[in-house]
Design an enzyme around this catalytic site. Structure first.
Site, PDB file in Angstrom:
ATOM      1  N   HIS A   1       0.819  -1.217   0.000  1.00  0.00           N
ATOM      2  CA  HIS A   1       0.000   0.000   0.000  1.00  0.00           C
ATOM      3  C   HIS A   1       0.855   1.270   0.000  1.00  0.00           C
ATOM      4  CE1 HIS A   1      -4.028   1.324  -0.140  1.00  0.00           C
ATOM      5  NE2 HIS A   1      -4.112   1.836   1.069  1.00  0.00           N
ATOM      6  N   ALA A   2       2.150   1.127   0.260  1.00  0.00           N
ATOM      7  CA  ALA A   2       3.044   2.279   0.151  1.00  0.00           C
ATOM      8  C   ALA A   2       3.245   2.689  -1.310  1.00  0.00           C
ATOM      9  CB  ALA A   2       4.407   1.952   0.775  1.00  0.00           C
TER      10      ALA A   2
END
Length: 355
Positions: free
Chosen positions: A26-27
């Site tokens: 999700h980064a």
């Protein structure tokens, strides 16, 4: 030390079908940019013309140890300034939130929900489930009751969760609150790598038995949450991660998780519910029509369930991710979603009947 993404090609499915399983940190990506990525690997026709060759991006070289140390030192020097800016921002946002509270906002609020069986200490294990919903039925509910598609989908989730918890004698007396991510990308930041979402909180009204009244409360809460988030976002210029180094944040989170204090703190919210609007046309991959795209979102902050929805063509594809040590059977929740939608469709027909 590891890649932030991986892709698995799964062959041998029934009917000669295949699947592509993509796992991306999700980064790197969020719902909106994930949809853009899908547009790069899928086509609008079975046999599209060849695309122009794209230039391959050359990554910047990794900094040397000396360069990294100098950069860290420069960042450390600026920490007091960033801390002061962040404190001023929090004060401004608190004033905005206070004004909304005085106006009796219907938006859900963090920490303003009872602990439920959906909340608990997360482990590293994950389980998934998925289901399809007819988009036409969702729109029929929207039109019959004058709400938004997002509110109608939230009401479907609320109905399913209420039934799931009632069947297990676990429904809390107060309402569940959903954390609903809001895309804050602009045209200027559309291509940026990373996550560009803000948090809004919506009351799911699971303490209300009447599905129509529940839908109306969810609609009001969703609209107020959207307005509140907009006013907060206009005053957001810096993140907590810009103030504290990631290592410090990581240590703090791990220390809290191992302290045993988590059960004593009210949950920030009960469940994450996200809705991404996809294209209304058929998509193809390697000449094959894409029949479903099931999105799977992350689990955060002691909530053991994430429900992410993606509309594609005439269907809404729903992916559920759970921590099985908190939410034991996400398939039971997935199976209840079509029935919750059917209940609202029946009531929509009654509402639209003459007389």
């Amino acid at each position: 030390s590891q890649a932030l993404w991986e892709i698995w090609l799964i062959e041998g499915l029934a009917g000669g079908r295949f699947a592509m399983f993509m796992k991306i940190h999700h980064a790197v990506i969020d719902g909106a940019s994930g949809l853009d990525l899908a547009g790069l690997i899928m086509d609008l026709e079975p046999d599209p013309p060849p695309r122009e060759r794209m230039d391959v991006a050359v990554p910047d070289p990794a900094p040397s140890g000396v360069a990294a140390a100098l950069g860290a030192a420069a960042r450390t020097v600026g920490t007091p300034v960033r801390t002061a800016r962040y404190a001023a921002q929090l004060a401004q946002q608190a004033a905005v939130a206070g004004r909304h509270l005085l106006r009796r906002t219907a938006a859900g609020l963090p920490f303003a929900t009872a602990r439920s069986s959906l909340n608990g200490a997360l482990t590293g294990r994950r389980s998934v489930a998925f289901v399809d919903l007819p988009l036409g039925d969702v729109r029929a509910v929207k039109d019959a009751f004058g709400v938004k598609v997002n509110a109608a989908l939230l009401a479907v989730v609320a109905g399913a969760l209420r039934r799931y918890l009632l069947d297990r004698d676990e429904l809390p007396p107060g309402t569940l609150v959903a954390e609903v991510p809001v895309d804050i990308r602009t045209d200027a930041t559309r291509a940026d790598v990373g996550t560009r979402v803000a948090n809004s909180f919506v009351t799911l009204a699971t303490d209300i038995g009447d599905p129509v009244e529940r839908l109306r409360v969810i609609h009001r809460s969703s609209e107020d949450a959207k307005a509140l988030q907009h006013h907060l976002a206009t005053r957001k210029h810096i993140d907590l991660s810009d103030v504290l180094p990631p290592v410090v944040l990581g240590v703090a989170v791990r220390a809290f998780g191992s302290s045993g204090l988590e059960p004593l703190v009210p949950p920030i919210y009960n469940v994450i519910v996200s809705n991404v609007h996809g294209p209304d046309v058929d998509l193809y991959m390697a000449g094959a029509r894409v029949v479903a795209v099931y999105p799977m979102g992350p689990l955060l902050y002691g909530s053991g369930l994430n429900i992410t929805m993606l509309s594609l063509g005439d269907r809404v594809h729903v992916g559920l991710v759970a921590c099985p040590d908190v939410v034991r059977d996400p398939w039971a929740i997935a199976d209840l979603l079509p029935a919750a939608l059917a209940d609202l469709v029946d009531l929509a027909r009654v509402a639209g009947a003459p007389g």
